[in-house]
Design a protein around this motif. Structure first.
Motif, PDB file in Angstrom:
ATOM      1  N   ASP A 277     -24.666  20.342 -28.607  1.00  0.00           N
ATOM      2  CA  ASP A 277     -24.041  19.486 -29.620  1.00  0.00           C
ATOM      3  C   ASP A 277     -23.672  18.119 -29.049  1.00  0.00           C
ATOM      4  OD1 ASP A 277     -24.305  21.590 -31.352  1.00  0.00           O
ATOM      5  OD2 ASP A 277     -22.192  22.143 -31.351  1.00  0.00           O
TER       6      ASP A 277
ATOM      7  N   GLY B  46     -21.146  16.381 -34.576  1.00  0.00           N
ATOM      8  CA  GLY B  46     -22.348  17.110 -34.223  1.00  0.00           C
ATOM      9  C   GLY B  46     -22.162  18.613 -34.155  1.00  0.00           C
TER      10      GLY B  46
ATOM     11  N   CYS C 242     -25.675  14.882 -30.535  1.00  0.00           N
ATOM     12  CA  CYS C 242     -24.850  13.930 -31.277  1.00  0.00           C
ATOM     13  C   CYS C 242     -24.874  12.553 -30.614  1.00  0.00           C
ATOM     14  CB  CYS C 242     -23.427  14.464 -31.374  1.00  0.00           C
ATOM     15  SG  CYS C 242     -22.394  13.603 -32.567  1.00  0.00           S
TER      16      CYS C 242
ATOM     17  N   TYR D 220     -24.060  14.206 -38.321  1.00  0.00           N
ATOM     18  CA  TYR D 220     -25.224  13.350 -38.063  1.00  0.00           C
ATOM     19  C   TYR D 220     -26.453  13.657 -38.909  1.00  0.00           C
ATOM     20  CZ  TYR D 220     -27.463  16.839 -34.915  1.00  0.00           C
ATOM     21  OH  TYR D 220     -28.067  17.951 -34.385  1.00  0.00           O
TER      22      TYR D 220
END
Length: 253
Positions: A42, A116, A46, A144
């Motif tokens: 993540d 994210g 992100c 996102y």
């Protein structure tokens, strides 16, 4: 010139603040991602989407900077499977607020918190009210892939958007950090596949569950069709969709 805050000097950031640059603040999580992916998925994805978004904005004539990523999130549901960090809701809220306060004190006004991690989504939406009032600033939030879900549905074969350690996340990791994907474990990287709204990740009747109750592998979805080519398309689709909206002045227009 880099768009990454931690690669710029204070003087350059002062100039970016004077130019009313947008600051993208990535917030993510460090947690288990099945048998085949590193725990930093993540954080990595992100940050990468934010970087691509900011570079597109700059190319369109809109100054933008990507702040350092907040790497722990709200991930209690992943803790029983190991390898995961989590913060309490109150602590996470306070950290996000203090990061935004620092950005404002550095002279910036437009902050977009880019999430994210699915576990942060509900809390972040609620926190936006408190942040806006406490900081007297137009704090905005997004996840996102939210603006690109139509494109994601066309790229992916077995799902419509991002699940967990799935076709989408695995493809994007193959595109940016293939060294952190254990391809030998891909045959094991399968879990329950949601059929639509009101299923595994978004039940219409909600009770908190750990991921251990939902999936024995730590995966939701099926990673076996993941490819780096899909990953590049997914990352670009997310960045392009977000940059297009921000370049038009959303959400501050």
């Amino acid at each position: 010139m880099s768009v990454m805050w931690d690669e710029l000097t204070a003087a350059t950031l002062n100039a970016q603040a004077a130019a009313d640059a947008i600051v993208l603040l990535p917030v993510a999580s460090t947690e288990q991602h099945g048998p085949h992916l590193a725990t930093g998925v993540d954080v990595i994805l992100c940050r990468e989407v934010c970087r691509r978004t900011a570079e597109r904005l700059v190319a369109k004539g809109t100054p933008a900077v990507v702040a350092p990523t907040l790497w722990p999130g709200l991930a209690e549901h992943h803790v029983p499977l190991g390898g995961s960090f989590t913060l309490s809701l109150a602590t996470w809220h306070r950290v996000v607020e203090e990061l935004c306060r620092s950005i404002i004190r550095a002279g910036f006004r437009k902050i977009l918190i880019v999430n994210g991690h699915g576990g942060n989504m509900s809390a972040l939406n609620a926190l936006t009210v408190d942040l806006t009032l406490a900081l007297n600033a137009p704090i905005a939030t997004t996840t996102y892939f939210a603006s690109a879900e139509a494109a994601y549905g066309e790229i992916l074969e077995d799902q419509r958007s991002v699940l967990h350690a799935c076709e989408a996340e695995t493809s994007m990791m193959l595109a940016v950090r293939p060294d952190l994907v254990d391809t030998a474990k891909l045959p094991e990287a399968i879990g329950p596949v949601p059929s639509g709204a009101g299923s595994v990740l978004a039940p219409s009747l909600h009770r908190w569950k750990s991921f251990k109750e939902i999936t024995t592998t730590g995966v939701v979805g099926d990673a076996r069709r993941a490819t780096a080519a899909k990953g590049e398309r997914l990352l670009d689709a997310a960045a392009e969709a977000l940059a297009e909206r921000l370049a038009k002045g959303e959400p501050w227009a």
